[in-house]
Enzyme design. Sequence first.
Site, short mmCIF file in Angstrom:
data_model
loop_
_atom_site.label_atom_id
_atom_site.label_comp_id
_atom_site.label_asym_id
_atom_site.label_seq_id
_atom_site.Cartn_x
_atom_site.Cartn_y
_atom_site.Cartn_z
CB SER A 172 -0.93 -0.03 1.21
OG SER A 172 -1.83 1.03 1.14
CE1 TYR A 224 -1.17 5.48 -5.01
CE2 TYR A 224 -1.09 6.85 -3.04
CZ TYR A 224 -0.63 5.78 -3.77
OH TYR A 224 0.36 4.99 -3.26
CE LYS A 228 -1.58 2.31 -3.58
NZ LYS A 228 -1.05 0.98 -3.89
#
Length: 361
Positions: A172, A224, A228
């Site tokens: 991650s 983004y 994640k």
Amino acid sequence: MALLLLLFLLLIIIPISLLLTLSLIVRPKPTTIPIKGRHVFISGGSSGIGLALARQAAAEGARVSILARNPSNLQQARDSIRLSTGVDVAVFSADVRDFDAVKRAVEEAGPIDVLVCNQGVFVPRDLESQDMETVKSTIDVNVMGSFHLIKAALPSMKDRRDRGPGSIALTSSQAGQFLTCGGKCCAKNQRCTQYRKICISNHGSTDEMKGCLQWVGIYGYSAYSASKFALRGLAEALQQEVISENIHVTLIFPPDTETPGFVEESKIRPEVTNIIAASSGAMKADDVARKALNGIKSGSFFVPCNFEGLMLSLATAGMSPQKSALMAFVEVIAAGLLRIVALFFQWNWYDSIAKWNRKNK
């Protein structure tokens, strides 16, 4: 006397009772995942932490396979690993967004014991100015790419011959750093034009990212951050689904990592993002990979790589699995204090955003 008894209860009896209770209820139970002589498959393995992980796993006696998009970069990675360890690794070129291509690569590689999903992509930009194709590609690579890898690998992982513990690790991010493609355009400090200027490092790696976006959404990283955060939900649910097969899930959170992308990201991200997400210092890829591999071998669910990452993991433990009674104890004790610290951070960030808006609008 009553005061001494109260102090004894608060400082000795209650903490010990809590620790003993936690030791009975933490799940899954602690385990050790061997690496030597086992098959480790790493996506985004041609550069950065992916390459460093492959090198260290090979040095520890693992049979290593790496997957990335660019055949030339894969060959360079293979030569680099052979030069440093004397070990040959298998290389596979595939786009993680293409499930059929991923499945063919995984089947050709053979049964997997340890899968590391290390691919990643992003562009730091506020959502209003970011086109939807960029958003979709970010989700496709970061989230769907992980689904494709896991879906393709699970049948062989469940049929492992030795029946020893297996691992699925998802790289991650402790936040976001600009990725470069590793090709000629990056060598000239130009932005990649492929995929509408989405910067990709061979569809890897999330190792070239910084900050705290797995746990905290930051201005300029809407797409983004969403991708994640999704990996954490995937990991928590997947751990429950595969624990009966003795497969253990790990989330790795790299901080700033010394890569070409570390320099490039600051050149294009929004100004207000630079104000909020100031760097806490970069780590070397080999150091991050070492912590990641140790975390995988210990079967840890969270693998932070520095002090800031550890504090964030404590502050956001929530409903995540925890195998260590001691770490569970620390999470329980630290939760309240770290929530106060988090609120101060949020106050600071929103104050910075307000000041920037007053200055620029």
